[in-house]
Design a protein around this motif. Structure first.
Motif, PDB file in Angstrom:
ATOM      1  N   ALA A  45      42.611  46.739  42.920  1.00 20.19           N
ATOM      2  CA  ALA A  45      43.711  45.571  42.488  1.00 20.19           C
ATOM      3  C   ALA A  45      43.922  45.557  41.127  1.00 20.19           C
TER       4      ALA A  45
ATOM      5  N   THR B 263      39.999  39.350  41.905  1.00 25.74           N
ATOM      6  CA  THR B 263      39.802  39.939  43.087  1.00 25.74           C
ATOM      7  C   THR B 263      38.246  40.448  43.142  1.00 25.74           C
ATOM      8  N   GLY B 264      37.733  40.612  44.351  1.00 23.20           N
ATOM      9  CA  GLY B 264      36.434  40.798  44.396  1.00 23.20           C
ATOM     10  C   GLY B 264      35.365  39.657  44.883  1.00 23.20           C
ATOM     11  N   SER B 265      34.094  40.291  45.352  1.00 23.62           N
ATOM     12  CA  SER B 265      33.203  39.215  45.927  1.00 23.62           C
ATOM     13  C   SER B 265      32.518  38.205  45.060  1.00 23.62           C
TER      14      SER B 265
ATOM     15  N   ASP C  43      33.892  45.859  37.007  1.00 25.17           N
ATOM     16  CA  ASP C  43      32.552  46.803  37.452  1.00 25.17           C
ATOM     17  C   ASP C  43      31.759  47.160  36.364  1.00 25.17           C
TER      18      ASP C  43
ATOM     19  N   GLY D  89      36.480  39.169  38.298  1.00 25.57           N
ATOM     20  CA  GLY D  89      35.276  40.157  38.138  1.00 25.57           C
ATOM     21  C   GLY D  89      35.544  41.472  37.182  1.00 25.57           C
TER      22      GLY D  89
ATOM     23  N   LYS E 110      37.762  47.790  35.411  1.00 25.25           N
ATOM     24  CA  LYS E 110      38.082  47.179  36.496  1.00 25.25           C
ATOM     25  C   LYS E 110      38.756  48.099  37.749  1.00 25.25           C
ATOM     26  N   GLY E 111      38.899  47.312  38.976  1.00 22.29           N
ATOM     27  CA  GLY E 111      39.533  48.311  40.029  1.00 22.29           C
ATOM     28  C   GLY E 111      38.623  48.631  41.106  1.00 22.29           C
ATOM     29  N   GLY E 112      37.560  48.294  41.099  1.00 20.85           N
ATOM     30  CA  GLY E 112      36.582  48.599  42.251  1.00 20.85           C
ATOM     31  C   GLY E 112      37.332  48.317  43.626  1.00 20.85           C
TER      32      GLY E 112
HETATM   33  O1  LIG Z   1      38.463  44.747  39.757  1.00 24.34           O
HETATM   34  C1  LIG Z   1      38.173  44.293  40.761  1.00 24.34           C
HETATM   35  C2  LIG Z   1      38.936  44.588  41.912  1.00 24.34           C
HETATM   36  O2  LIG Z   1      39.859  45.473  41.562  1.00 24.34           O
HETATM   37  C3  LIG Z   1      36.861  43.254  40.894  1.00 24.34           C
HETATM   38  O3  LIG Z   1      36.782  42.232  40.170  1.00 24.34           O
HETATM   39  C4  LIG Z   1      35.593  44.268  40.647  1.00 24.34           C
HETATM   40  O4  LIG Z   1      35.526  45.397  41.486  1.00 24.34           O
HETATM   41  C5  LIG Z   1      34.410  43.469  40.701  1.00 24.34           C
HETATM   42  O5  LIG Z   1      34.276  43.142  42.115  1.00 24.34           O
HETATM   43  P1  LIG Z   1      32.835  42.582  42.706  1.00 24.34           P
HETATM   44  O6  LIG Z   1      32.878  41.056  41.905  1.00 24.34           O
HETATM   45  O7  LIG Z   1      32.947  42.475  44.165  1.00 24.34           O
HETATM   46  O8  LIG Z   1      31.593  43.251  42.226  1.00 24.34           O
END
Ligand SMILES: O=C(CO)[C@H](O)[C@H](O)COP(=O)(O)O
Length: 235
Positions: free
Chosen positions: A107, A32-34, A92, A90, A102-104
């Motif tokens: 998820a 999950t994530g960008s 954080d 991904g 993780k968990g930004g």
């Molecule tokens: O753990 C996550 C979602 O829960 C993402 O993988 C994490 O926040 C990184 O996201 P991004 O690639 O948008 O920076």
């Protein structure tokens, strides 16, 4: 490099590099994530072009599910498979031992299930996510069942953390996870022992899962800009 956003370019490059590691016939954990969104996109491109075939994905979130459908990646569930060959996700924060926060995207519970099951877990980040010690910048997300938010908040304060209930953006009230729970973001002054902190937080009644991932990562792909060009290096 052109006027394009360098962070976006780094994310695209690591996403492409991770998608290139997936082989035909693989069961793939889809994070999950960008950053992972680019990996899903490039994986869909490889499938569409015939470069690889017969892959099936296990999404870690509603977002991953929607993107996978958009890019033509067939999906399955954990009930229907007996292994995950590779997971791409991904993070954080990443420390030198390849431990993660993780968990930004709230998820981390489903991400931890899928990523820990994978025979090979690949993390995709831009260089800004690297830290000497976990917790330096990011708070630890803790998913909590709604009726336990107050006692869990108090228990976290007793551990020395600074808890903050994550609030929605363009939605009044708290963030609700894909499982219908809430997220408490916990800032610690220092996290000297992530292995124990992960267990301690999960032992608080009402906590479903926290965002500390330890001893589970096989490879970190890091996007950087060198001589004005995006490059990918490995940890
Ligand atoms: O753990 C996550 C979602 O829960 C993402 O993988 C994490 O926040 C990184 O996201 P991004 O690639 O948008 O920076």
């Amino acid at each position: 490099m052109s006027a394009a956003d360098p962070t976006k370019l780094m994310k695209q490059e690591v996403g492409k590099a991770a998608a290139a590691l997936v082989e035909s016939g693989s069961i793939v954990g889809l994070g999950t994530g960008s950053t992972t969104a680019y990996a899903i996109q490039f994986l869909g491109d490889r499938l569409k072009s015939g470069e690889i075939k017969d892959i099936v994905g296990v999404p870690t979130s509603f977002q991953a599910e929607v993107l996978s459908k958009q890019y033509g990646i067939p999906l399955t569930t954990l009930d229907a498979i007996d292994r995950i060959d590779i997971a791409i996700d991904g993070a954080d924060e990443v420390d030198p031992q390849k431990n993660l926060i993780k968990g930004g995207g709230a998820a981390h519970t489903r991400e931890k299930v899928v990523d820990y099951l994978a025979n090979r877990f690949i993390v995709v980040v831009d260089a800004g996510k690297l830290v000497d010690r976990l917790g330096s910048v990011f708070a630890v997300p803790v998913e909590v069942i709604p009726m336990a938010v107050t006692p869990v908040t108090r228990a976290i304060e007793k551990l020395g953390g600074k808890p903050e209930l994550r609030m929605g953006v363009k939605k009044a009230g708290p963030v609700i996870t894909d499982q219908g729970n809430m997220v408490i973001d916990v800032k610690f002054d220092t996290i000297s022992d992530p292995v124990n902190l992960e267990k301690t937080l999960n032992n608080i009644p009402g906590v479903l899962e926290n965002g500390i991932f330890v001893n589970c990562v096989d490879l970190v792909l890091i996007g950087e800009v060198k001589d004005d060009q995006p490059i990918v290096r490995q940890l």
